[in-house]
Motif scaffolding. Structure first.
Motif, PDB file in Angstrom:
ATOM      1  N   VAL A  86       1.992   9.634  -5.714  1.00  0.00           N
ATOM      2  CA  VAL A  86       2.164  11.257  -4.758  1.00  0.00           C
ATOM      3  C   VAL A  86       2.333  11.870  -5.722  1.00  0.00           C
ATOM      4  O   VAL A  86       2.015  13.448  -5.900  1.00  0.00           O
ATOM      5  CB  VAL A  86       3.201  10.587  -4.044  1.00  0.00           C
ATOM      6  CG1 VAL A  86       3.699  12.740  -3.539  1.00  0.00           C
ATOM      7  CG2 VAL A  86       2.887  10.740  -2.375  1.00  0.00           C
ATOM      8  N   PHE A  87       3.053  11.382  -7.432  1.00  0.00           N
ATOM      9  CA  PHE A  87       3.231  12.454  -8.539  1.00  0.00           C
ATOM     10  C   PHE A  87       2.859  12.557  -9.108  1.00  0.00           C
ATOM     11  O   PHE A  87       2.701  13.177 -10.470  1.00  0.00           O
ATOM     12  CB  PHE A  87       4.852  11.915  -9.105  1.00  0.00           C
ATOM     13  CG  PHE A  87       5.424  11.332  -8.135  1.00  0.00           C
ATOM     14  CD1 PHE A  87       6.525  11.971  -8.117  1.00  0.00           C
ATOM     15  CD2 PHE A  87       5.349  10.351  -7.504  1.00  0.00           C
ATOM     16  CE1 PHE A  87       7.752  11.677  -7.416  1.00  0.00           C
ATOM     17  CE2 PHE A  87       6.692   9.825  -6.727  1.00  0.00           C
ATOM     18  CZ  PHE A  87       8.437  10.588  -6.933  1.00  0.00           C
ATOM     19  N   THR A  88       0.827  12.298  -8.664  1.00  0.00           N
ATOM     20  CA  THR A  88       0.173  12.433  -9.992  1.00  0.00           C
ATOM     21  C   THR A  88      -0.991  13.189  -8.308  1.00  0.00           C
ATOM     22  O   THR A  88      -1.570  12.808  -7.909  1.00  0.00           O
ATOM     23  CB  THR A  88      -0.672  11.317 -10.305  1.00  0.00           C
ATOM     24  OG1 THR A  88       0.562  10.553 -10.907  1.00  0.00           O
ATOM     25  CG2 THR A  88      -2.027  11.568 -10.912  1.00  0.00           C
ATOM     26  N   LEU A  89      -1.383  14.655  -8.754  1.00  0.00           N
ATOM     27  CA  LEU A  89      -2.329  15.438  -7.877  1.00  0.00           C
ATOM     28  C   LEU A  89      -3.759  14.866  -7.910  1.00  0.00           C
ATOM     29  O   LEU A  89      -4.167  14.780  -6.400  1.00  0.00           O
ATOM     30  CB  LEU A  89      -2.014  16.458  -8.079  1.00  0.00           C
ATOM     31  CG  LEU A  89      -0.259  17.493  -7.741  1.00  0.00           C
ATOM     32  CD1 LEU A  89      -0.697  19.315  -8.586  1.00  0.00           C
ATOM     33  CD2 LEU A  89      -0.232  17.435  -6.851  1.00  0.00           C
ATOM     34  N   LEU A  90      -3.747  14.731  -8.541  1.00  0.00           N
ATOM     35  CA  LEU A  90      -5.564  13.841  -8.944  1.00  0.00           C
ATOM     36  C   LEU A  90      -5.585  12.495  -8.558  1.00  0.00           C
ATOM     37  O   LEU A  90      -6.097  12.941  -8.186  1.00  0.00           O
ATOM     38  CB  LEU A  90      -6.003  13.722 -10.563  1.00  0.00           C
ATOM     39  CG  LEU A  90      -7.127  13.851 -11.212  1.00  0.00           C
ATOM     40  CD1 LEU A  90      -8.397  15.009  -9.779  1.00  0.00           C
ATOM     41  CD2 LEU A  90      -7.652  13.449 -12.032  1.00  0.00           C
ATOM     42  N   GLY A  91      -4.696  11.974  -8.755  1.00  0.00           N
ATOM     43  CA  GLY A  91      -4.705  11.152  -7.548  1.00  0.00           C
ATOM     44  C   GLY A  91      -4.498  10.582  -6.354  1.00  0.00           C
ATOM     45  O   GLY A  91      -4.874   9.579  -5.539  1.00  0.00           O
ATOM     46  N   PHE A  92      -3.140  11.263  -5.996  1.00  0.00           N
ATOM     47  CA  PHE A  92      -3.226  11.442  -4.249  1.00  0.00           C
ATOM     48  C   PHE A  92      -5.013  12.576  -3.786  1.00  0.00           C
ATOM     49  O   PHE A  92      -5.400  11.805  -3.108  1.00  0.00           O
ATOM     50  CB  PHE A  92      -2.215  12.901  -4.246  1.00  0.00           C
ATOM     51  CG  PHE A  92      -1.982  13.261  -3.466  1.00  0.00           C
ATOM     52  CD1 PHE A  92      -1.590  12.549  -1.921  1.00  0.00           C
ATOM     53  CD2 PHE A  92      -2.821  14.028  -2.270  1.00  0.00           C
ATOM     54  CE1 PHE A  92      -1.329  12.031  -1.122  1.00  0.00           C
ATOM     55  CE2 PHE A  92      -2.334  14.520  -1.157  1.00  0.00           C
ATOM     56  CZ  PHE A  92      -1.353  13.460  -0.329  1.00  0.00           C
TER      57      PHE A  92
ATOM     58  N   ILE B 174       1.179  -1.281   0.280  1.00  0.00           N
ATOM     59  CA  ILE B 174      -0.003   0.060   0.212  1.00  0.00           C
ATOM     60  C   ILE B 174       1.121   1.483  -0.049  1.00  0.00           C
ATOM     61  O   ILE B 174       0.610   2.632  -0.971  1.00  0.00           O
ATOM     62  CB  ILE B 174      -1.251   0.419   1.205  1.00  0.00           C
ATOM     63  CG1 ILE B 174      -1.976  -1.621   0.839  1.00  0.00           C
ATOM     64  CG2 ILE B 174      -1.419   1.702   1.557  1.00  0.00           C
ATOM     65  CD1 ILE B 174      -2.775  -1.547   2.484  1.00  0.00           C
ATOM     66  N   ASN B 175       2.402   1.404   0.886  1.00  0.00           N
ATOM     67  CA  ASN B 175       2.816   2.237   0.486  1.00  0.00           C
ATOM     68  C   ASN B 175       3.181   3.530  -0.305  1.00  0.00           C
ATOM     69  O   ASN B 175       3.660   3.678  -1.080  1.00  0.00           O
ATOM     70  CB  ASN B 175       3.905   2.357   2.088  1.00  0.00           C
ATOM     71  CG  ASN B 175       3.094   2.286   3.011  1.00  0.00           C
ATOM     72  OD1 ASN B 175       2.124   2.803   3.351  1.00  0.00           O
ATOM     73  ND2 ASN B 175       4.265   1.391   4.204  1.00  0.00           N
ATOM     74  N   LEU B 176       3.818   1.761  -1.066  1.00  0.00           N
ATOM     75  CA  LEU B 176       4.494   1.469  -2.693  1.00  0.00           C
ATOM     76  C   LEU B 176       3.240   2.408  -3.330  1.00  0.00           C
ATOM     77  O   LEU B 176       4.299   3.422  -4.667  1.00  0.00           O
ATOM     78  CB  LEU B 176       4.856   0.089  -2.641  1.00  0.00           C
ATOM     79  CG  LEU B 176       6.364   0.117  -2.280  1.00  0.00           C
ATOM     80  CD1 LEU B 176       6.827  -1.826  -2.823  1.00  0.00           C
ATOM     81  CD2 LEU B 176       7.624   0.663  -2.292  1.00  0.00           C
ATOM     82  N   VAL B 177       2.433   1.593  -3.857  1.00  0.00           N
ATOM     83  CA  VAL B 177       1.264   2.857  -3.926  1.00  0.00           C
ATOM     84  C   VAL B 177       1.102   3.938  -4.082  1.00  0.00           C
ATOM     85  O   VAL B 177       0.976   5.246  -5.132  1.00  0.00           O
ATOM     86  CB  VAL B 177       0.045   1.647  -4.372  1.00  0.00           C
ATOM     87  CG1 VAL B 177      -1.354   2.285  -4.577  1.00  0.00           C
ATOM     88  CG2 VAL B 177      -0.225   0.347  -4.425  1.00  0.00           C
ATOM     89  N   PHE B 178       1.060   4.261  -2.921  1.00  0.00           N
ATOM     90  CA  PHE B 178       0.635   5.592  -2.287  1.00  0.00           C
ATOM     91  C   PHE B 178       1.843   6.872  -2.809  1.00  0.00           C
ATOM     92  O   PHE B 178       1.360   7.642  -3.251  1.00  0.00           O
ATOM     93  CB  PHE B 178       0.693   5.844  -0.221  1.00  0.00           C
ATOM     94  CG  PHE B 178       0.726   7.351  -0.041  1.00  0.00           C
ATOM     95  CD1 PHE B 178      -0.791   7.907   0.075  1.00  0.00           C
ATOM     96  CD2 PHE B 178       1.343   7.703   0.325  1.00  0.00           C
ATOM     97  CE1 PHE B 178      -0.909   8.605   0.369  1.00  0.00           C
ATOM     98  CE2 PHE B 178       1.537   9.402   1.439  1.00  0.00           C
ATOM     99  CZ  PHE B 178       0.241   9.497   0.823  1.00  0.00           C
TER     100      PHE B 178
END
Length: 653
Positions: free
Chosen positions: A418-424, A410-414
């Motif tokens: 992070v590099f995609t604002l919309l996704g974050f 989960i942390n790796l996915v998170f």
């Protein structure tokens, strides 16, 4: 259960006395020692020796010992090591039967260490013999080690401790452990097994000085063993008949000792004397301690009844035991006997012997040993629990590792999101929504749990108030009874009171239970019987009531009709079934669940129903009420009229 009742009644009518004592099964054939000698191989001789139940009927143990020693010497001379082992095993068993437990254990231990392990039967046989010897010598630490070895070799899955608990004086613990280990494997169609099970439980209770409770289990055991012996449809070998008669003798001895514990000395005599006869059947030399216990019990009973001649007759018998507690009891009874005869010289002599033996036993040292051994047994149980706990910890560690690995993913996915604002932003929104949902679910769960607690409290209060209201009705009926002169009206009011109490008792049990949906029938019926006895029981009558409803739980819709039915039947038995003063009666109540339905049975051995009972049923409110209640349970009432008593039964849904 119907089969049990039928066979018991049939046996009593026909009087199968010879079969019950095993006399018909003892054929006057070849003596056991001669049959042993005629076997072709040492292995066949060992098998014959272990299987024959009455090996000492025609020849004594010493004659057997001479024969086996001669076989052993021939095997040594011929250099036959396999035969030497076999004859040595037989000799070790003979020493056990002689009561020389130390020698038997020593020889069996030596044989076990030198034994060829290719055949697992001999090690198993020797470990069983060593276990029994250590038990007789009260060397419980060694006995525990032997049982651990049996488990390690796969001869037994679990180590059982109930007999050791009993020897340590922890009788209730022994009974609980025995029930836990044995009850799950009981075969309800095996009457011998059921008799042995009930006899064991009764013995634990008797050792705990709970004589009345023990008596009920001994009576059950007696019924089962009589059924087993008299079942002509069951083919039994001579060994099985012999074994059953020995168990019957042990049960009757226990009934006698339970009577003595309750100071019922006259009632104890026939059971103890019958027990001695059965335990002394040919081939029962190994039951010396039971014979000694029953002999001393007979001496005590006759002494209490004032028959000093018979008491002295039993006291003078050779007990053939070196158990300190039995020898000490014999000295005490001898002192009491001479004291009653005003022979103070002999009274003093036996009192001194008694006190010397008591001092030599070393009570304080025994108590310390009991505590230490109880700790050893507890440690064995703790080891087993630790093993299970370690397995659970391993499973938890495995689960934690999987959860940590999942968290890492989960942390790796998170981090990648992070590099995609919309996704974050979407992930944060989803996370917050999840938290909100969890809080909402937790709040709803709390509200539901509080509602359930409140509902249970309200239901208990309702049942409590219903019970109080019914008690008030019962009190009003009592007041009305005092103001009524008509005998018929008073009887009707008393019957009404018992019916109201039967219903009130249901509601009392409900608000006292944690589970408000069902009634535990064994406890309910016992309370109901006590309530009925307080109203109807007559002086001079001895009525034994057996209740078999253990583990049965019914909802209120079925418990109330069955409670009212029992109220009517038991009341009728007390009022009409035993009209003669001094009559001894038996009432049997049996309830069992079978899937969604169940089975109800009630019987007594009273005078039975009158010849015109069918006509009277139309005018009897009790019978009409019972039939309506049975109809309410979607069933039909069946009535069996026998020569002695009556039986009511039905299936319910």
């Amino acid at each position: 259960m119907k089969k049990v009742i039928f066979i018991v009644i049939f046996s009593v009518i026909l009087g199968f006395s010879q079969t019950a004592t095993g006399q018909e099964s003892d054929s006057p054939g070849q003596p056991a020692l001669d049959a042993y000698t005629s076997q072709d191989t040492p292995e066949e001789k060992l098998l014959f020796f272990l299987e024959i139940p009455s090996r000492y009927r025609d020849h004594s143990i010493y004659q057997w010992m001479d024969r086996v020693n001669a076989d052993l010497q021939d095997a040594v001379t011929n250099g036959d090591s396999s035969a030497v082992q076999v004859y040595s095993i037989i000799r070790a068993h003979l020493y056990y039967d002689l009561g020389d437990y130390r020698k038997s254990a020593s020889q069996a231990q030596e044989l076990y260490l030198d034994l060829d392990r290719s055949d697992p039967e001999y090690p198993k046989l020797l470990l069983e013999l060593i276990d029994k010897n250590y038990g007789q010598m009260r060397q419980y630490e060694k006995q525990i080690e032997v049982r651990k070895r049996k488990r390690e070799l796969g001869f037994s899955e679990n180590i059982t401790f109930y007999d050791i608990y009993a020897n340590l004086g922890l009788h209730r613990k022994a009974m609980e452990t025995y029930i836990l280990e044995v009850k799950k494997n009981l075969d309800p169609s095996d009457f011998y097994q059921l008799a042995d099970y009930n006899n064991h439980i009764g013995q634990f209770l008797l050792m705990d000085r709970s004589g009345a409770t023990a008596m009920s289990y001994f009576k059950k055991a007696q019924g089962y063993i009589v059924v087993y012996l008299n079942d002509i449809n069951l083919v039994k070998t001579e060994r099985e008949i012999h074994r059953a008669n020995i168990l019957k003798g042990a049960i009757e001895g226990n009934i006698g000792k339970a009577h003595i514990l309750g100071a019922q000395y006259r009632e104890a005599l026939p059971y103890l004397e019958s027990s001695l006869g059965l335990l002394r059947l040919p081939g029962t030399d190994m039951h010396r301690e039971e014979i000694a216990e029953n002999t001393l019990a007979l001496a005590e009973a006759y002494m209490e009844l004032g028959n000093m001649r018979k008491s002295r007759e039993y006291l003078d018998r050779d007990l053939e035991t070196d158990r300190p507690d039995l020898v000490s009891r014999q000295y005490r009874l001898m002192a009491e006997f001479f004291g009653a005869q005003k022979d103070f010289r002999n009274e003093t002599l036996y009192l001194r012997r008694f006190l010397r033996l008591q001092d030599s036993i070393g009570k304080l040292e025994q108590d310390n040993e009991k505590e230490r051994l109880a700790s050893i047994v507890s440690n064995e149980e703790l080891e087993s629990m630790k093993l299970k706990s370690n397995q659970q910890e391993l499973e938890l560690e495995r689960g934690r590792a999987e959860m940590e690995a999942q968290d890492m993913r989960i942390n790796l996915v998170f981090i990648s999101l992070v590099f995609t604002l919309l996704g974050f932003a979407g992930l944060v929104y989803a996370y917050l929504k999840s938290i909100k949902n969890q809080r909402l679910i937790a709040e709803q769960k709390r509200i539901i749990e509080n509602s359930l607690v409140e509902k249970d409290s309200l239901l208990k209060e309702i049942h409590h108030r219903v019970k109080n209201n019914l008690q008030m009705v019962s009190s009003l009926l009592s007041l009305q009874t005092k103001n009524t002169r008509s005998k018929a009206a008073i009887e009707a009011l008393e019957e009404g009171k018992t019916r109201v109490k039967a219903m009130a008792l249901i509601h009392q049990k409900l608000y006292q239970n944690d589970d408000l949906s069902v009634i535990e029938m064994q406890g309910y019926i016992e309370s109901l019987i006590n309530s009925i006895q307080s109203v109807f029981r007559k002086g001079g009558h001895q009525i034994n009531i057996s209740i078999d409803a253990e583990g049965v739980e019914l909802d209120i819709d079925r418990a109330i009709p069955i409670g009212l039915i029992l109220n009517e039947l038991v009341s009728n038995s007390f009022k009409y079934a035993f009209p003669e003063e001094g009559m001894e009666g038996n009432i049997y109540i049996h309830i069992r669940k079978n899937g969604e339905g169940g089975f109800f049975e009630y019987s007594d051995n009273g005078v039975g129903l009158p010849p015109d009972s069918d006509d009277r049923e139309q005018g009897s409110m009790g019978i009409r009420l019972i039939k309506r209640l049975v109809n309410q349970l979607q069933s039909n009432l069946n009535i069996d009229k026998t020569e002695e008593g009556v039986r009511f039964w039905f299936h319910f849904k």
